[in-house]
Design a protein around this motif. Structure first.
Motif, PDB file in Angstrom:
ATOM      1  N   MET A  91     -21.569 -42.390 -27.094  1.00 12.95           N
ATOM      2  CA  MET A  91     -20.688 -41.605 -27.921  1.00 12.95           C
ATOM      3  C   MET A  91     -21.526 -40.894 -28.968  1.00 12.95           C
ATOM      4  SD  MET A  91     -17.231 -42.964 -29.695  1.00 12.95           S
ATOM      5  CE  MET A  91     -17.122 -44.106 -28.389  1.00 12.95           C
ATOM      6  N   GLU A  92     -21.194 -39.663 -29.253  1.00 14.43           N
ATOM      7  CA  GLU A  92     -22.034 -38.912 -30.167  1.00 14.43           C
ATOM      8  C   GLU A  92     -21.749 -39.267 -31.615  1.00 14.43           C
ATOM      9  OE1 GLU A  92     -20.135 -34.621 -30.677  1.00 14.43           O
ATOM     10  OE2 GLU A  92     -20.638 -35.122 -28.623  1.00 14.43           O
ATOM     11  N   GLU A  93     -22.722 -38.958 -32.450  1.00 13.91           N
ATOM     12  CA  GLU A  93     -22.603 -39.241 -33.864  1.00 13.91           C
ATOM     13  C   GLU A  93     -21.406 -38.493 -34.434  1.00 13.91           C
ATOM     14  OE1 GLU A  93     -25.269 -38.462 -37.778  1.00 13.91           O
ATOM     15  OE2 GLU A  93     -26.309 -39.024 -35.939  1.00 13.91           O
ATOM     16  N   GLY A  94     -20.648 -39.152 -35.276  1.00 12.10           N
ATOM     17  CA  GLY A  94     -19.478 -38.530 -35.865  1.00 12.10           C
ATOM     18  C   GLY A  94     -18.211 -38.777 -35.061  1.00 12.10           C
ATOM     19  N   SER A  95     -18.348 -39.273 -33.833  1.00 15.91           N
ATOM     20  CA  SER A  95     -17.175 -39.614 -33.044  1.00 15.91           C
ATOM     21  C   SER A  95     -16.626 -40.934 -33.559  1.00 15.91           C
ATOM     22  CB  SER A  95     -17.532 -39.766 -31.565  1.00 15.91           C
ATOM     23  OG  SER A  95     -17.919 -38.543 -31.031  1.00 15.91           O
ATOM     24  N   PRO A  96     -15.314 -41.105 -33.467  1.00 14.96           N
ATOM     25  CA  PRO A  96     -14.739 -42.346 -33.971  1.00 14.96           C
ATOM     26  C   PRO A  96     -15.149 -43.531 -33.117  1.00 14.96           C
ATOM     27  CG  PRO A  96     -13.093 -41.081 -32.777  1.00 14.96           C
ATOM     28  CD  PRO A  96     -14.334 -40.232 -32.860  1.00 14.96           C
ATOM     29  N   GLY A 105      -2.411 -28.705 -41.330  1.00 15.05           N
ATOM     30  CA  GLY A 105      -3.768 -29.076 -41.731  1.00 15.05           C
ATOM     31  C   GLY A 105      -3.957 -30.581 -41.775  1.00 15.05           C
ATOM     32  N   ASP A 106      -2.949 -31.272 -42.288  1.00 15.76           N
ATOM     33  CA  ASP A 106      -3.017 -32.737 -42.339  1.00 15.76           C
ATOM     34  C   ASP A 106      -3.040 -33.333 -40.935  1.00 15.76           C
ATOM     35  OD1 ASP A 106      -2.953 -32.576 -45.096  1.00 15.76           O
ATOM     36  OD2 ASP A 106      -0.826 -33.111 -45.264  1.00 15.76           O
ATOM     37  N   LEU A 107      -2.269 -32.742 -40.048  1.00 11.61           N
ATOM     38  CA  LEU A 107      -2.211 -33.243 -38.676  1.00 11.61           C
ATOM     39  C   LEU A 107      -3.548 -33.050 -37.957  1.00 11.61           C
ATOM     40  CD1 LEU A 107      -0.162 -34.637 -36.879  1.00 11.61           C
ATOM     41  CD2 LEU A 107       0.561 -32.398 -36.063  1.00 11.61           C
ATOM     42  N   ILE A 108      -4.187 -31.912 -38.180  1.00 14.72           N
ATOM     43  CA  ILE A 108      -5.515 -31.676 -37.597  1.00 14.72           C
ATOM     44  C   ILE A 108      -6.480 -32.761 -38.062  1.00 14.72           C
ATOM     45  CG2 ILE A 108      -7.554 -30.170 -37.670  1.00 14.72           C
ATOM     46  CD1 ILE A 108      -5.600 -27.800 -37.709  1.00 14.72           C
ATOM     47  N   LYS A 109      -6.470 -33.021 -39.347  1.00 19.24           N
ATOM     48  CA  LYS A 109      -7.372 -34.035 -39.912  1.00 19.24           C
ATOM     49  C   LYS A 109      -7.116 -35.401 -39.270  1.00 19.24           C
ATOM     50  CE  LYS A 109      -8.844 -36.029 -44.254  1.00 19.24           C
ATOM     51  NZ  LYS A 109      -8.244 -36.906 -45.201  1.00 19.24           N
ATOM     52  N   THR A 110      -5.864 -35.766 -39.141  1.00 18.53           N
ATOM     53  CA  THR A 110      -5.522 -37.065 -38.556  1.00 18.53           C
ATOM     54  C   THR A 110      -5.948 -37.154 -37.096  1.00 18.53           C
ATOM     55  OG1 THR A 110      -3.650 -37.318 -40.065  1.00 18.53           O
ATOM     56  CG2 THR A 110      -3.624 -38.657 -38.061  1.00 18.53           C
ATOM     57  N   TYR A 120      -9.292 -40.469 -24.939  1.00 21.17           N
ATOM     58  CA  TYR A 120     -10.602 -39.900 -25.263  1.00 21.17           C
ATOM     59  C   TYR A 120     -11.164 -39.032 -24.136  1.00 21.17           C
ATOM     60  CZ  TYR A 120     -15.491 -39.738 -26.716  1.00 21.17           C
ATOM     61  OH  TYR A 120     -16.736 -39.319 -27.086  1.00 21.17           O
ATOM     62  N   ILE A 121     -11.728 -37.885 -24.526  1.00 19.33           N
ATOM     63  CA  ILE A 121     -12.450 -37.019 -23.590  1.00 19.33           C
ATOM     64  C   ILE A 121     -13.861 -36.838 -24.142  1.00 19.33           C
ATOM     65  CG2 ILE A 121     -12.598 -34.739 -22.517  1.00 19.33           C
ATOM     66  CD1 ILE A 121      -9.568 -34.491 -22.858  1.00 19.33           C
ATOM     67  N   PRO A 122     -14.884 -37.140 -23.346  1.00 15.54           N
ATOM     68  CA  PRO A 122     -16.259 -36.942 -23.823  1.00 15.54           C
ATOM     69  C   PRO A 122     -16.530 -35.467 -24.129  1.00 15.54           C
ATOM     70  CG  PRO A 122     -16.227 -38.211 -21.779  1.00 15.54           C
ATOM     71  CD  PRO A 122     -14.839 -37.700 -21.996  1.00 15.54           C
ATOM     72  N   SER A 123     -17.381 -35.232 -25.086  1.00 13.37           N
ATOM     73  CA  SER A 123     -17.676 -33.868 -25.542  1.00 13.37           C
ATOM     74  C   SER A 123     -18.163 -32.956 -24.428  1.00 13.37           C
ATOM     75  CB  SER A 123     -18.718 -33.902 -26.661  1.00 13.37           C
ATOM     76  OG  SER A 123     -18.207 -34.578 -27.782  1.00 13.37           O
ATOM     77  N   TYR A 124     -18.979 -33.466 -23.515  1.00 12.72           N
ATOM     78  CA  TYR A 124     -19.567 -32.596 -22.493  1.00 12.72           C
ATOM     79  C   TYR A 124     -18.517 -31.994 -21.556  1.00 12.72           C
ATOM     80  CZ  TYR A 124     -19.242 -35.840 -18.498  1.00 12.72           C
ATOM     81  OH  TYR A 124     -18.790 -36.634 -17.481  1.00 12.72           O
ATOM     82  N   LEU A 144      -9.340 -39.064 -32.541  1.00 14.25           N
ATOM     83  CA  LEU A 144      -9.883 -38.658 -31.246  1.00 14.25           C
ATOM     84  C   LEU A 144     -11.292 -38.111 -31.424  1.00 14.25           C
ATOM     85  CD1 LEU A 144      -6.716 -36.719 -30.027  1.00 14.25           C
ATOM     86  CD2 LEU A 144      -7.449 -38.984 -29.243  1.00 14.25           C
ATOM     87  N   ASN A 145     -11.876 -37.678 -30.338  1.00 18.04           N
ATOM     88  CA  ASN A 145     -13.134 -36.941 -30.407  1.00 18.04           C
ATOM     89  C   ASN A 145     -12.819 -35.614 -31.090  1.00 18.04           C
ATOM     90  OD1 ASN A 145     -15.484 -35.494 -29.939  1.00 18.04           O
ATOM     91  ND2 ASN A 145     -15.677 -36.168 -27.814  1.00 18.04           N
ATOM     92  N   ILE A 146     -13.579 -35.255 -32.079  1.00 20.03           N
ATOM     93  CA  ILE A 146     -13.298 -34.057 -32.879  1.00 20.03           C
ATOM     94  C   ILE A 146     -13.176 -32.799 -32.016  1.00 20.03           C
ATOM     95  CG2 ILE A 146     -15.710 -33.569 -33.426  1.00 20.03           C
ATOM     96  CD1 ILE A 146     -14.751 -32.841 -36.273  1.00 20.03           C
ATOM     97  N   VAL A 147     -13.898 -32.742 -30.893  1.00 21.77           N
ATOM     98  CA  VAL A 147     -13.855 -31.543 -30.047  1.00 21.77           C
ATOM     99  C   VAL A 147     -12.598 -31.480 -29.181  1.00 21.77           C
ATOM    100  CG1 VAL A 147     -16.372 -31.311 -30.026  1.00 21.77           C
ATOM    101  CG2 VAL A 147     -15.227 -32.507 -28.147  1.00 21.77           C
TER     102      VAL A 147
END
Length: 153
Positions: free
Chosen positions: A1-6, A53-58, A16-20, A63-66
């Protein structure tokens, strides 16, 4: 899992979906289990006052930010065309996880009726053999779309 991922707890691993898979040319991740319900989330940050905006943050914390897209920053057609092109590339390379995620993919759209209609139109334009199910999270003022389709009890 990449840095910054939960650090995934058991229930969220299913989404979860991997970034790649989402971002071409990203280093591949080795995940132990295939997600049972992988999701891509689209949020109209301008809908629902500050709620978008709050929902995006949550969602980005869970999840994976991407996996989470602010529709004020990137249109869903660009995201989905890139995603499905990457699915095809990865599948041609024998990536079974990409094939699994494509089959199981779900979309979440948070916004008003216009936002939901926008995403529905984009998915329709893709002319997919098996389009992904789409869930709506109402953030607008009218939010008649779920009622129009009989999606509410």
């Amino acid at each position: 899992m990449e840095e910054g991922s939960p650090q995934l707890c058991l229930p969220l691993r299913d989404f979860y979906i991997p970034s790649y898979i989402i971002v071409p040319e990203t280093e591949r991740e080795d995940i132990k289990e295939e997600p049972t319900c992988p999701v891509i989330v689209f949020v109209n940050s301008r809908s629902g006052g500050q709620l978008g905006g709050d929902l995006i943050k949550t969602y980005r914390e869970l999840l994976n930010i991407v996996q989470v897209f602010d529709l004020g920053e990137e249109a869903p057609d660009k995201v989905l065309y890139r995603l499905y092109a990457n699915f095809e590339k990865l599948k041609s390379e024998g990536d079974r996880l990409a094939e699994h995620i494509e089959k199981k993919l779900r979309l979440i759209v948070a916004g008003g009726d216009g936002t939901a209609g926008w995403l529905l139109g984009v998915v329709c334009d893709l002319k997919l053999v098996q389009p992904p199910p789409i869930a709506t999270v109402p953030l607008g003022t009218g939010n008649n779309l779920p009622f129009s389709f009989g999606w509410v009890g």
